[in-house]
Scaffold this motif. Structure first.
Motif, PDB file in Angstrom:
ATOM      1  N   GLN A  37       0.849  -1.184   0.000  1.00 25.07           N
ATOM      2  CA  GLN A  37       0.000   0.000   0.000  1.00 25.07           C
ATOM      3  C   GLN A  37       0.889   1.240   0.000  1.00 25.07           C
ATOM      4  OE1 GLN A  37      -2.571   0.746   3.434  1.00 25.07           O
ATOM      5  NE2 GLN A  37      -4.205   1.395   2.046  1.00 25.07           N
ATOM      6  N   SER A  38       0.902   1.919  -1.136  1.00 25.43           N
ATOM      7  CA  SER A  38       1.680   3.154  -1.272  1.00 25.43           C
ATOM      8  C   SER A  38       0.735   4.339  -1.205  1.00 25.43           C
ATOM      9  CB  SER A  38       2.415   3.177  -2.614  1.00 25.43           C
ATOM     10  OG  SER A  38       3.217   2.041  -2.769  1.00 25.43           O
ATOM     11  N   ALA A  39       1.290   5.473  -0.832  1.00 25.74           N
ATOM     12  CA  ALA A  39       0.479   6.690  -0.731  1.00 25.74           C
ATOM     13  C   ALA A  39      -0.142   7.014  -2.088  1.00 25.74           C
ATOM     14  CB  ALA A  39       1.348   7.847  -0.267  1.00 25.74           C
ATOM     15  N   LYS A  40      -1.416   7.310  -2.077  1.00 27.13           N
ATOM     16  CA  LYS A  40      -2.153   7.763  -3.259  1.00 27.13           C
ATOM     17  C   LYS A  40      -2.205   6.724  -4.372  1.00 27.13           C
ATOM     18  CE  LYS A  40      -1.162  12.579  -2.237  1.00 27.13           C
ATOM     19  NZ  LYS A  40      -0.636  13.869  -2.697  1.00 27.13           N
ATOM     20  N   LYS A  41      -2.023   5.444  -4.016  1.00 31.62           N
ATOM     21  CA  LYS A  41      -2.141   4.368  -5.004  1.00 31.62           C
ATOM     22  C   LYS A  41      -3.087   3.318  -4.477  1.00 31.62           C
ATOM     23  CE  LYS A  41       2.346   4.358  -7.345  1.00 31.62           C
ATOM     24  NZ  LYS A  41       3.512   3.502  -7.670  1.00 31.62           N
ATOM     25  N   ASN A  57       1.593 -14.430  -8.461  1.00 24.55           N
ATOM     26  CA  ASN A  57       2.733 -13.537  -8.323  1.00 24.55           C
ATOM     27  C   ASN A  57       2.503 -12.428  -9.338  1.00 24.55           C
ATOM     28  OD1 ASN A  57       5.134 -12.162  -8.569  1.00 24.55           O
ATOM     29  ND2 ASN A  57       6.413 -13.975  -8.730  1.00 24.55           N
ATOM     30  N   ASN A  58       2.060 -11.277  -8.850  1.00 25.62           N
ATOM     31  CA  ASN A  58       1.618 -10.230  -9.762  1.00 25.62           C
ATOM     32  C   ASN A  58       2.758  -9.363 -10.265  1.00 25.62           C
ATOM     33  OD1 ASN A  58      -1.035 -10.963  -9.820  1.00 25.62           O
ATOM     34  ND2 ASN A  58      -1.605  -9.717  -8.071  1.00 25.62           N
ATOM     35  N   SER A  59       3.646  -9.954 -11.051  1.00 24.14           N
ATOM     36  CA  SER A  59       4.734  -9.194 -11.692  1.00 24.14           C
ATOM     37  C   SER A  59       5.532  -8.395 -10.675  1.00 24.14           C
ATOM     38  CB  SER A  59       4.161  -8.241 -12.756  1.00 24.14           C
ATOM     39  OG  SER A  59       3.421  -8.952 -13.706  1.00 24.14           O
ATOM     40  N   VAL A  60       5.802  -9.025  -9.556  1.00 22.50           N
ATOM     41  CA  VAL A  60       6.560  -8.354  -8.514  1.00 22.50           C
ATOM     42  C   VAL A  60       8.058  -8.522  -8.800  1.00 22.50           C
ATOM     43  CG1 VAL A  60       7.029  -8.300  -6.038  1.00 22.50           C
ATOM     44  CG2 VAL A  60       4.721  -8.827  -6.866  1.00 22.50           C
ATOM     45  N   PRO A  61       8.847  -7.457  -8.641  1.00 22.48           N
ATOM     46  CA  PRO A  61      10.298  -7.574  -8.891  1.00 22.48           C
ATOM     47  C   PRO A  61      10.927  -8.649  -8.023  1.00 22.48           C
ATOM     48  CG  PRO A  61       9.646  -5.285  -8.650  1.00 22.48           C
ATOM     49  CD  PRO A  61       8.450  -6.100  -8.294  1.00 22.48           C
ATOM     50  N   SER A  62      11.988  -9.235  -8.532  1.00 22.01           N
ATOM     51  CA  SER A  62      12.628 -10.354  -7.838  1.00 22.01           C
ATOM     52  C   SER A  62      13.321  -9.931  -6.545  1.00 22.01           C
ATOM     53  CB  SER A  62      13.652 -11.016  -8.764  1.00 22.01           C
ATOM     54  OG  SER A  62      14.633 -10.079  -9.163  1.00 22.01           O
ATOM     55  N   ARG A  63      13.470  -8.649  -6.301  1.00 27.51           N
ATOM     56  CA  ARG A  63      14.048  -8.218  -5.019  1.00 27.51           C
ATOM     57  C   ARG A  63      13.093  -8.482  -3.847  1.00 27.51           C
ATOM     58  NH1 ARG A  63      13.040  -3.592  -8.123  1.00 27.51           N
ATOM     59  NH2 ARG A  63      11.538  -2.078  -7.239  1.00 27.51           N
ATOM     60  N   PHE A  64      11.858  -8.850  -4.169  1.00 23.14           N
ATOM     61  CA  PHE A  64      10.893  -9.313  -3.165  1.00 23.14           C
ATOM     62  C   PHE A  64      10.751 -10.823  -3.320  1.00 23.14           C
ATOM     63  CE2 PHE A  64       9.272  -5.301  -1.667  1.00 23.14           C
ATOM     64  CZ  PHE A  64       9.494  -4.439  -2.728  1.00 23.14           C
ATOM     65  N   GLU A  84      11.523   3.672  -4.035  1.00 22.63           N
ATOM     66  CA  GLU A  84      10.094   3.594  -4.381  1.00 22.63           C
ATOM     67  C   GLU A  84       9.410   2.370  -3.779  1.00 22.63           C
ATOM     68  OE1 GLU A  84      12.606   3.666  -6.585  1.00 22.63           O
ATOM     69  OE2 GLU A  84      12.307   2.200  -8.210  1.00 22.63           O
ATOM     70  N   ASP A  85      10.186   1.498  -3.140  1.00 21.38           N
ATOM     71  CA  ASP A  85       9.597   0.358  -2.448  1.00 21.38           C
ATOM     72  C   ASP A  85       9.113   0.732  -1.049  1.00 21.38           C
ATOM     73  OD1 ASP A  85      12.230  -1.636  -3.874  1.00 21.38           O
ATOM     74  OD2 ASP A  85      10.165  -1.382  -4.613  1.00 21.38           O
ATOM     75  N   SER A  86       9.399   1.937  -0.629  1.00 25.44           N
ATOM     76  CA  SER A  86       8.896   2.408   0.662  1.00 25.44           C
ATOM     77  C   SER A  86       7.374   2.418   0.624  1.00 25.44           C
ATOM     78  CB  SER A  86       9.414   3.816   0.952  1.00 25.44           C
ATOM     79  OG  SER A  86      10.828   3.820   1.031  1.00 25.44           O
ATOM     80  N   ALA A  87       6.760   1.758   1.606  1.00 22.24           N
ATOM     81  CA  ALA A  87       5.298   1.608   1.596  1.00 22.24           C
ATOM     82  C   ALA A  87       4.878   0.891   2.868  1.00 22.24           C
ATOM     83  CB  ALA A  87       4.841   0.810   0.373  1.00 22.24           C
ATOM     84  N   LEU A  88       3.577   0.720   3.012  1.00 18.48           N
ATOM     85  CA  LEU A  88       3.024  -0.131   4.071  1.00 18.48           C
ATOM     86  C   LEU A  88       2.782  -1.501   3.454  1.00 18.48           C
ATOM     87  CD1 LEU A  88       1.891  -0.203   7.030  1.00 18.48           C
ATOM     88  CD2 LEU A  88      -0.359   0.245   6.015  1.00 18.48           C
ATOM     89  N   TYR A  89       3.370  -2.534   4.038  1.00 14.25           N
ATOM     90  CA  TYR A  89       3.195  -3.898   3.547  1.00 14.25           C
ATOM     91  C   TYR A  89       2.232  -4.613   4.470  1.00 14.25           C
ATOM     92  CZ  TYR A  89       6.744  -2.944   0.161  1.00 14.25           C
ATOM     93  OH  TYR A  89       7.424  -2.388  -0.903  1.00 14.25           O
TER      94      TYR A  89
END
Lengths: 113, 114
Positions: A37-41, A57-64, A84-89
């Protein structure tokens, strides 16, 4: 503990760090989910595990990298993240049958510096 | 594929006034529908759900929602807003399949003015 718990609640990490987010559900459910959950998205579904098998797996980058060792636990391993990965998980769980409502944990607020 | 539209990203009401948060869905089959509430820095909490029983569904904290198939709507209402209702509200529809995935709307932020 009751419901869905997540640890840590807050995490600050550098772009070269490796960390893991943990989720545990105490509801006897057999499906678990990771959301971002990102701000304003809108809420973004990242991964779905059903009966301990990754089914989405919804096209999530492999760093996750998710891991579901059993039906009660879900991890999200993080490495070489971007700011840009900063968010609420958010983690959630549900039954795969029935009315399918999901129960959410309180989330981990991640800040990537 | 199912989808959910929430009209109005921000709604402001006075304390004691009617709360009306709008949600329209698209689904090719009778859906399951949900409303969730999220308080700051918390996860989503289930407010209520529609599962093809009664069309008027009562939830927690005095909220209710009415399923109207002809209008493909599932609006959330509360007769009298309280300051503690200030939060973000999400409508969701269940996408049937192996994962019972939920499709969420973009959310409506409710402000309650004293």
């Amino acid at each position: 503990e009751t419901g869905v718990t997540q640890t840590p609640r807050h995490l600050v990490m550098g772009m070269t760090n490796k960390k893991s987010l943990k989720c545990e559900q105490h509801l006897g459910h057999n499906a678990m989910y990771w959301y971002k959950q990102s701000a304003k998205k809108p809420l973004e579904l990242m991964f779905v595990y059903s009966l301990e098998e990754r089914v989405e797996n919804n096209s999530v980058p492999s760093r996750f990298s998710p891991e579901c060792p059993n039906s009660s636990h879900l991890f999200l391993h993080l490495h070489t993240l971007q700011p840009e990965d900063s968010a609420l998980y958010l983690c959630a769980s549900s039954q795969t049958s029935g009315t399918s409502e999901q129960y959410f944990g309180p989330g981990t607020r991640l800040t990537v510096t | 594929a199912q989808s959910v539209t929430q009209l109005g990203s921000h709604v402001s009401v006075s304390e004691g006034a009617l709360v009306l948060l709008r949600c329209n869905y698209s689904s090719s089959v009778p859906p399951y529908l949900f409303w969730y509430v999220q308080y700051p820095n918390q996860g989503l909490q289930l407010l209520l759900k529609y599962t093809s029983a009664a069309t008027l569904v009562k939830g927690i904290n005095g909220f209710e929602a009415e399923f109207k198939k002809s209008e493909t709507s599932f609006h959330l209402t509360k007769p009298s807003a309280h300051m503690s209702d200030a939060a973000e509200y999400f409508c969701a529809v269940s996408e049937f399949g192996a994962t019972n995935k939920l499709i969420f709307g973009t959310g409506t932020l409710l402000a309650v003015q004293p």
